[in-house]
Design an enzyme around this catalytic site. Structure first.
Site, PDB file in Angstrom:
ATOM      1  N   GLU A  33       1.151  -1.445  -0.094  1.00 33.75           N
ATOM      2  CA  GLU A  33      -0.178  -0.051  -0.158  1.00 33.75           C
ATOM      3  C   GLU A  33       0.926   1.265   0.358  1.00 33.75           C
ATOM      4  O   GLU A  33       2.022   1.627   1.223  1.00 33.75           O
ATOM      5  CB  GLU A  33      -0.939  -0.308   1.181  1.00 33.75           C
ATOM      6  CG  GLU A  33      -2.163  -1.038   1.317  1.00 33.75           C
ATOM      7  CD  GLU A  33      -3.317  -0.436   0.419  1.00 33.75           C
ATOM      8  OE1 GLU A  33      -2.858   0.304  -0.103  1.00 33.75           O
ATOM      9  OE2 GLU A  33      -4.299  -1.470   0.402  1.00 33.75           O
ATOM     10  N   HIS A  69      -3.854  -3.588  -8.263  1.00 32.21           N
ATOM     11  CA  HIS A  69      -5.714  -3.622  -7.526  1.00 32.21           C
ATOM     12  C   HIS A  69      -6.383  -4.146  -8.916  1.00 32.21           C
ATOM     13  O   HIS A  69      -6.981  -4.808  -9.227  1.00 32.21           O
ATOM     14  CB  HIS A  69      -5.560  -3.133  -5.921  1.00 32.21           C
ATOM     15  CG  HIS A  69      -6.562  -3.506  -5.378  1.00 32.21           C
ATOM     16  ND1 HIS A  69      -7.025  -3.461  -4.317  1.00 32.21           N
ATOM     17  CD2 HIS A  69      -7.283  -5.075  -5.850  1.00 32.21           C
ATOM     18  CE1 HIS A  69      -8.293  -3.906  -3.863  1.00 32.21           C
ATOM     19  NE2 HIS A  69      -7.881  -5.087  -4.595  1.00 32.21           N
ATOM     20  N   ASP A  87      -7.110   1.288  -8.286  1.00 33.95           N
ATOM     21  CA  ASP A  87      -6.133   1.627  -7.556  1.00 33.95           C
ATOM     22  C   ASP A  87      -4.242   0.836  -8.125  1.00 33.95           C
ATOM     23  O   ASP A  87      -5.508  -0.481  -8.866  1.00 33.95           O
ATOM     24  CB  ASP A  87      -6.063   1.659  -5.787  1.00 33.95           C
ATOM     25  CG  ASP A  87      -6.442   0.215  -5.265  1.00 33.95           C
ATOM     26  OD1 ASP A  87      -7.104  -0.101  -5.696  1.00 33.95           O
ATOM     27  OD2 ASP A  87      -5.088  -0.105  -4.332  1.00 33.95           O
TER      28      ASP A  87
HETATM   29 ZN    ZN Z   1      -6.544  -1.899  -3.233  1.00 37.60          ZN
END
Ligand code: ZN
Length: 268
Positions: free
Chosen positions: A98, A169, A179
């Site tokens: 992330e 993703h 994303d």
């Molecule tokens: Zn994601």
């Protein structure tokens, strides 16, 4: 940075254990995400909260600081319903990274707002079309520190785990996810790390009116050339705390250090 026993070590790397995890996995893919959050710390706190029912292996802050939430051989919950190269449920087959980023922004009058209502300056906004969408949108940009660290980490992980692919993703859940989106140079990182092309460079653009270019990473170093005007395209060679070494694209042989704050990633 180094990986030992599925744990990352090195400068600016912290460990925090998330309870949101499953059993052992053999990673085959690396999946990048943006947090769509306000700060790295708020995202880390949420991904370590049992109510989130979500997690990831790594969070990379805007300053490049890395926090690991689970060993790389343990399942985390970042992918959800997903498919790639004949696999489904990518949590069982991938490492999730992330990046602290506000995500898609909305233009309200003269300002760009995140879903949580914070406002972002023009210099941190990219207007671009997502590869899966028909119309362009506004996206929060990633910092050179994040992109430099993401690339280095992808290289290390690929070497240790023999990963088959590096994806977003949005690639594995295109019906519901966007994303890391067009502001993230995923194709460059993928090409560089997996070696599918030679000499792939991450390109940035100068956002300051004039940006000093220096012999070293600090204002104490002399200038190597005239200041670079806004819009100058540069390739990222190396990133250090608040400074990046760059190569000016339009000129021959100009290399030097500039302040990261005034660089904005150019999408592929
Ligand atoms: Zn994601």
């Amino acid at each position: 940075m180094k990986i030992e026993n599925h744990i990352l070590t090195g400068d600016d790397i912290a460990q925090r254990e998330t309870p949101n995890r499953g059993g052992p996995i053999t990673p085959e893919f690396l999946v990048f995400h943006f947090t769509a959050g306000r700060s790295a710390q708020s995202s880390i706190n949420w991904l370590c909260d049992v109510r989130a029912r979500a997690s990831a292996h790594i969070v990379i802050g805007r300053d490049g600081a890395i926090t690991q939430l689970a060993p790389f051989n343990i399942k985390t919950w970042h992918a959800g319903r997903s498919h790639w190269q004949g696999r489904s449920g990518l949590n069982n087959h991938s490492i999730g990274i992330e990046l602290d980023n506000a995500g898609r922004l909305t233009k309200v009058g003269n300002v760009h707002k995140a879903w949580f209502q914070d406002v972002y300056p023009e210099s941190e906004v990219l207007h671009a079309r997502h590869k899966l969408d028909a119309e362009p949108a506004f996206w929060h940009t990633f910092t050179p520190e994040q992109i430099g660290r993401a690339t280095a980490l992808a290289e290390e992980l690929t070497a240790v785990y023999d990963l088959k692919d590096i994806i977003g993703h949005d690639d594995i859940a295109p019906d519901r996810k966007r994303d890391p989106g067009p502001a993230f140079p995923l194709e460059n990182i993928r090409a560089r790390v997996l070696g599918r092309h030679e000499d792939v460079e991450e390109l940035f653009e100068v956002t300051a009116n004039f940006l000093n270019i220096r012999k070293g990473p600090g204002v104490e170093f002399g200038k190597v050339a005239d200041a670079l005007p806004a819009g100058t395209k540069v390739a990222l060679l190396e990133t250090r705390n608040r400074w990046s070494k760059i190569d000016v694209q339009q000129e021959n042989d100009i290399e030097g250090w500039v302040f990261n704050k005034y660089l904005k990633a150019i999408p592929e």
